[in-house]
Design an enzyme around this catalytic site. Structure first.
Site, short mmCIF file in Angstrom:
data_model
loop_
_atom_site.label_atom_id
_atom_site.label_comp_id
_atom_site.label_asym_id
_atom_site.label_seq_id
_atom_site.Cartn_x
_atom_site.Cartn_y
_atom_site.Cartn_z
N GLU A 90 0.88 -1.18 0.00
CA GLU A 90 0.00 0.00 0.00
C GLU A 90 0.91 1.22 0.00
OE1 GLU A 90 -3.28 0.04 -0.18
OE2 GLU A 90 -3.58 -2.11 -0.09
N CYS B 52 -2.24 9.39 2.31
CA CYS B 52 -1.74 8.77 1.07
C CYS B 52 -2.61 9.10 -0.13
CB CYS B 52 -1.64 7.26 1.25
SG CYS B 52 -3.18 6.54 1.81
P1 NAD Z 1 8.24 4.87 4.84
O1 NAD Z 1 8.23 4.03 3.63
O2 NAD Z 1 9.26 5.95 4.91
O3 NAD Z 1 8.45 3.99 6.14
C1 NAD Z 1 7.60 2.91 6.48
C2 NAD Z 1 8.29 2.00 7.47
O4 NAD Z 1 9.21 1.21 6.77
C3 NAD Z 1 9.07 2.69 8.56
O5 NAD Z 1 8.29 2.76 9.71
C4 NAD Z 1 10.31 1.83 8.75
O6 NAD Z 1 10.28 1.14 9.98
C5 NAD Z 1 10.23 0.81 7.65
N1 NAD Z 1 11.46 0.66 6.89
C6 NAD Z 1 12.37 1.60 6.58
N2 NAD Z 1 13.39 1.05 5.85
C7 NAD Z 1 13.10 -0.24 5.70
C8 NAD Z 1 13.71 -1.35 5.05
N3 NAD Z 1 14.87 -1.21 4.40
N4 NAD Z 1 13.11 -2.55 5.09
C9 NAD Z 1 11.95 -2.70 5.73
N5 NAD Z 1 11.31 -1.71 6.35
C10 NAD Z 1 11.87 -0.50 6.35
O7 NAD Z 1 6.75 5.46 4.94
P2 NAD Z 1 6.13 6.43 6.03
O8 NAD Z 1 6.96 7.68 6.08
O9 NAD Z 1 5.85 5.73 7.30
O10 NAD Z 1 4.70 6.75 5.35
C11 NAD Z 1 4.55 7.66 4.33
C12 NAD Z 1 4.33 6.97 3.00
O11 NAD Z 1 3.33 5.98 3.12
C13 NAD Z 1 3.81 7.89 1.92
O12 NAD Z 1 4.46 7.61 0.71
C14 NAD Z 1 2.34 7.55 1.83
O13 NAD Z 1 1.75 7.86 0.60
C15 NAD Z 1 2.36 6.10 2.10
N6 NAD Z 1 1.06 5.64 2.61
C16 NAD Z 1 0.32 4.78 1.86
C17 NAD Z 1 -0.92 4.38 2.33
C18 NAD Z 1 -1.79 3.42 1.56
O14 NAD Z 1 -2.74 2.91 2.14
N7 NAD Z 1 -1.51 3.15 0.30
C19 NAD Z 1 -1.39 4.82 3.56
C20 NAD Z 1 -0.59 5.70 4.29
C21 NAD Z 1 0.63 6.08 3.81
#
Ligand code: NAD
Length: 451
Positions: free
Chosen positions: A212, A246
């Site tokens: 997502e 998002c």
């Molecule tokens: P992010 O991708 O920066 O981080 C998500 C999580 O991934 C972090 O909490 C971290 O613990 C983990 N992570 C970081 N590096 C990793 C790795 N190498 N391997 C595995 N896990 C790792 O996202 P964010 O800042 O928490 O959220 C913002 C993003 O999420 C935006 O792009 C937004 O559009 C998207 N989003 C999508 C939805 C949806 O339903 N499609 C909903 C909310 C947010």
């Protein structure tokens, strides 16, 4: 740390072996516990989210994080018996009187990686669908929302056994180890960039993933649209959670001859919906705020016209060039670029030249144009004359396509996402198949030639 993670995972796997097919009542009871946990602790949830954000509208927390979750649980509890029922599959006449069924089967241990922007709902919503499908869940909340992460880690063990629902807290290192576990399914919500890494990590175990992700969701305002109506919906979508959604409309495309009218309508909608700081929400942290300030600063330095009604309202950036960061990256904040295009074809071409968005918003009542948009664009969802609300329709699949993600959930789609749809074939006592077994008869060849 790693051993802990693995031992929790093994305990959950063991529980799945012991109870591979939870009954309807067990599943409904688990969903009931999720609802009770959310309802009873709503004040704690509000306080924790506000502590994580510094400032966040309580009304919006109740709308998006609490009420949304409770409604999804209610809907799922009501529909679940129907989704669980084996479905009869049609049988080609040649194979009659055999029978076939499609039976949804739980996958086992489902991993959920949640983001910070809706830190309660995006942790619980996937769990609702996973429990409905009869799985157990392992959750990794976001380290960027530490208060909610701690609250989840405190509350979940009060309502669930570790084998049913476990919480693993931690930063990137833990997240990496988490995504490397051989889950039966892994749902990740976050950025496209990290999504790629999660998919790579899961591939090593052939773990199926639902990603997502995000991206830039456009809002197209067509020639026939009422600009005031469009502006009200766009400002609502951009204003919610200060743009940290998002599916927030990322930027607006409008015909150049109506650009001024659109700007006026947006300015009025902002003044009407966000007159003061009462329902304000901040950026999640200093770093994100700095990133948003930089986007605005760069646009200002490049001579863009900027209309800023205050620190907690959407800020309009008029006609930024496409090379600016605000047009290259997902904004995830209050900036709202408004771009003039020649006509609707140009708007469609603009959208199609970029990665598929999570949502495409179009403001038009023109049925022919609605059909063109349906057939000639791609996006996770296509929404006419509104923003965000498709997320609240539990019968719609929620998810992206291409760069905005893969797989979808919510309601029946989530139930099926976390189930294996198993094909089951029942041969009859007098099978017709004996006629097609060797030694092959000549008439069989004739029959096959007939197609
Ligand atoms: P992010 O991708 O920066 O981080 C998500 C999580 O991934 C972090 O909490 C971290 O613990 C983990 N992570 C970081 N590096 C990793 C790795 N190498 N391997 C595995 N896990 C790792 O996202 P964010 O800042 O928490 O959220 C913002 C993003 O999420 C935006 O792009 C937004 O559009 C998207 N989003 C999508 C939805 C949806 O339903 N499609 C909903 C909310 C947010």
């Amino acid at each position: 740390m790693k051993r802990d993670l693995t031992s929790v995972f093994h305990a959950q796997q063991h529980a799945v072996e012991q109870a591979p097919y939870p009954s309807l009542s067990t599943r409904r009871e688990r969903l009931g516990r999720l609802a009770r946990m959310t309802k009873r602790h709503q004040h704690d949830i509000v306080r924790a989210i506000q502590a994580d954000f510094g400032k966040r509208s309580e009304t919006e927390i109740r709308l998006a994080e609490i009420s949304g979750v409770l409604q999804a649980i209610g809907y799922t509890r009501l529909q679940l018996w129907r989704w669980m029922r084996p479905r009869r599959a049609s049988m080609p006449w040649r194979l009659l009187p055999a029978k076939a069924h499609i039976v949804p089967q739980p996958l086992g241990v489902v991993g959920v990686m949640a983001p910070w922007n809706y830190p309660w709902s995006l942790a619980i919503m996937p769990a609702i669908d996973a429990f409905a499908a009869g799985n157990v869940v392992m959750l990794k909340p976001s380290e960027h929302a530490p208060h909610i992460s701690a609250l989840l880690a405190k509350l979940i063990p009060q309502y669930f056994t570790e084998e049913e629902f476990s919480v693993i807290e931690g930063g990137v290192e833990v997240a990496e180890a988490f995504s490397a576990l051989p889950f039966d399914h892994l749902l990740f919500t976050g950025s496209s960039q990290v999504g790629r890494r999660v998919a790579l990590s899961a591939a090593a175990n052939l773990t199926p993933v639902t990603l997502e992700l995000g991206g830039k969701s456009p809002a197209i305002v067509a020639a026939d649209a009422d600009v005031d109506r469009a502006a009200a919906a766009i400002v609502f979508g951009k204003g919610m959670n200060a743009g940290q959604t998002c599916i927030a409309p990322d930027y607006v495309l409008v015909e150049s001859r109506r650009l001024d009218a659109m700007i006026k309508a947006l300015t009025q909608a902002i003044a009407h919906q966000r007159p003061n700081d009462k329902d304000a929400t901040s950026a999640i942290n200093e770093r994100h705020q700095q990133h948003l300030d930089n986007l605005l600063e760069e646009a200002r330095d490049h001579g863009c016209r900027i209309i800023d009604a205050g620190p907690h309202a959407p800020v309009l950036i008029i006609d930024p060039t496409h090379d600016l960061a605000v047009m290259r990256e997902e904004i995830f904040g209050r900036c709202l670029p408004v771009i003039g295009v020649k006509n609707i074809d140009d708007a469609i071409a603009y959208v199609n030249a970029r990665p598929h968005p999570l949502a495409l918003y179009a403001f038009t009542d023109d049925k022919a144009l609605q059909l063109t948009l349906r057939q000639h664009t791609h996006s996770g969802a296509l929404v006419f004359n509104e923003t965000l609300l498709h997320h609240a329709v539990p019968s719609l699949p929620f998810g992206g396509v291409g760069e905005s993600g893969m797989g979808s959930y919510h309601g029946r789609h989530g139930f099926e996402r976390f189930s294996h749809l198993r094909g089951i074939f029942y041969q009859s006592k007098r099978p017709s198949s004996r006629l097609i077994r060797p030694p092959y008869r000549r008439w069989l060849m004739k029959l096959l030639r007939l197609g």
